[in-house]
Scaffold this active site. Structure first.
Site, short mmCIF file in Angstrom:
data_model
loop_
_atom_site.label_atom_id
_atom_site.label_comp_id
_atom_site.label_asym_id
_atom_site.label_seq_id
_atom_site.Cartn_x
_atom_site.Cartn_y
_atom_site.Cartn_z
N SER A 47 0.78 -1.22 0.12
CA SER A 47 -0.02 0.27 -0.10
C SER A 47 0.99 1.28 -0.14
O SER A 47 1.72 1.36 -0.98
CB SER A 47 -1.02 0.03 1.25
OG SER A 47 -2.10 0.99 1.09
N ASP A 166 -6.25 -3.50 -1.69
CA ASP A 166 -5.13 -3.36 -0.82
C ASP A 166 -4.24 -4.57 -0.32
O ASP A 166 -4.91 -5.41 0.19
CB ASP A 166 -5.81 -2.66 0.41
CG ASP A 166 -5.07 -2.36 1.49
OD1 ASP A 166 -3.68 -2.38 1.40
OD2 ASP A 166 -5.42 -1.63 2.48
#
Length: 281
Positions: A47, A166
């Site tokens: 991320s 994610d």
């Protein structure tokens, strides 16, 4: 890609995500740039950690700081009322479009580095992590996928024919993966102070309801705390043949996932610089 080298001599840099908490790693990596500290055979980012690493490898001092303290604080990116109305809470589409146009990561420069970057994404269909090497060609879509916080961002970027989200859902701190890839000297940059352990989600039923059409992704989100805490256990009690150096924010780190207060963000950045100085003295 297979990392060349003799088992036991490889070193890795692992950087956790955490949205705006990534400001700490931005400070750490900007200090690394300041002193040309690049003692790693490969790196893995998740991320915001992946975007921080990409800017570091591309030698773009201050880029991550600018993204987090400026673009990410704008109403076009974070808008909870928009989310209530059915839109994105975190509009990754807008953020990527504007930053690619105004302050793009230099993918060519990144590819010239001898340190490969692996980015973690989560496969939406099976909830499993993917560890994909960044290239000039896949960089923007790969980073976007790793940062696409599920629910807060309602789309799933496609990568290699798979819907992704994610990377922190499936592997928040890929230190065990770094070990499996042969690293025996691992530096980890965390985005929470030492001692933090993740708790299971309180509203598991709500997550499952909202992701009723993505049951494996929902389950991965339910299992995230266990995965996170296994990584923490590894970091602070590694195997005998592995050395782990940890860079963590101090106890007074005041930045959360969606913090936009300029004072707190700047303090968090400076705390990252100071923490990196202690590692590299």
């Amino acid at each position: 890609m297979i990392i060349e080298g003799t088992l036991g001599t490889k070193s890795a840099l692992v950087v956790e995500g955490g949205a705006m908490r990534g400001i700490f790693a931005a400070g750490v990596l900007d200090h690394f740039l300041d002193i040309d500290y690049r003692t790693f055979d490969f790196c893995i980012g998740v991320s915001a950690g992946s975007t921080n690493l990409a800017a570091w490898l591309a030698k773009q001092y201050g880029r991550s700081h600018r993204v987090i303290t400026d673009y990410s604080c704008r109403k076009q990116f974070i808008d909870f009322p928009r989310f209530i109305r059915g839109g994105h809470w975190l509009d990754i589409d807008w953020l990527w479009d504007v930053t690619i146009d105004e302050i793009p990561i230099d993918g060519w420069e990144l590819e010239q580095q001898p340190i490969p970057l692996f980015v973690v994404t989560t496969n939406v269909n099976n909830g499993e992590p993917h560890y994909i090497q960044a290239t000039e060609q896949n960089l923007n879509q790969l980073l976007k996928a790793s940062c696409a916080v599920p629910l807060a961002y309602r789309h799933y970027p496609e990568l290699d024919g798979y819907e992704m989200t994610d990377g922190g859902v499936a592997d928040s701190i890929p230190v065990i993966k770094a070990y499996e890839m042969g690293a025996r000297d691992i530096t980890v940059v965390l985005s929470r102070p030492k001692g933090y352990r993740k708790k299971a989600p309180r509203s598991a039923w709500l997550v499952k309801k909202l992701l009723h059409d993505k049951p494996n992704l929902a389950q991965a989100m339910m299992d995230r705390a266990d995965s996170y805490n296994r990584a923490i256990d590894f970091i602070f009690n590694p195997p005998e043949d592995c050395k782990v150096k940890v860079i963590t924010p101090p106890e007074n780190f005041e930045v959360g996932r969606v913090t936009t207060d300029s004072r707190r963000l700047q303090q968090g950045y400076e705390q990252g610089i100071e923490a990196a100085k202690h590692l590299t003295v």
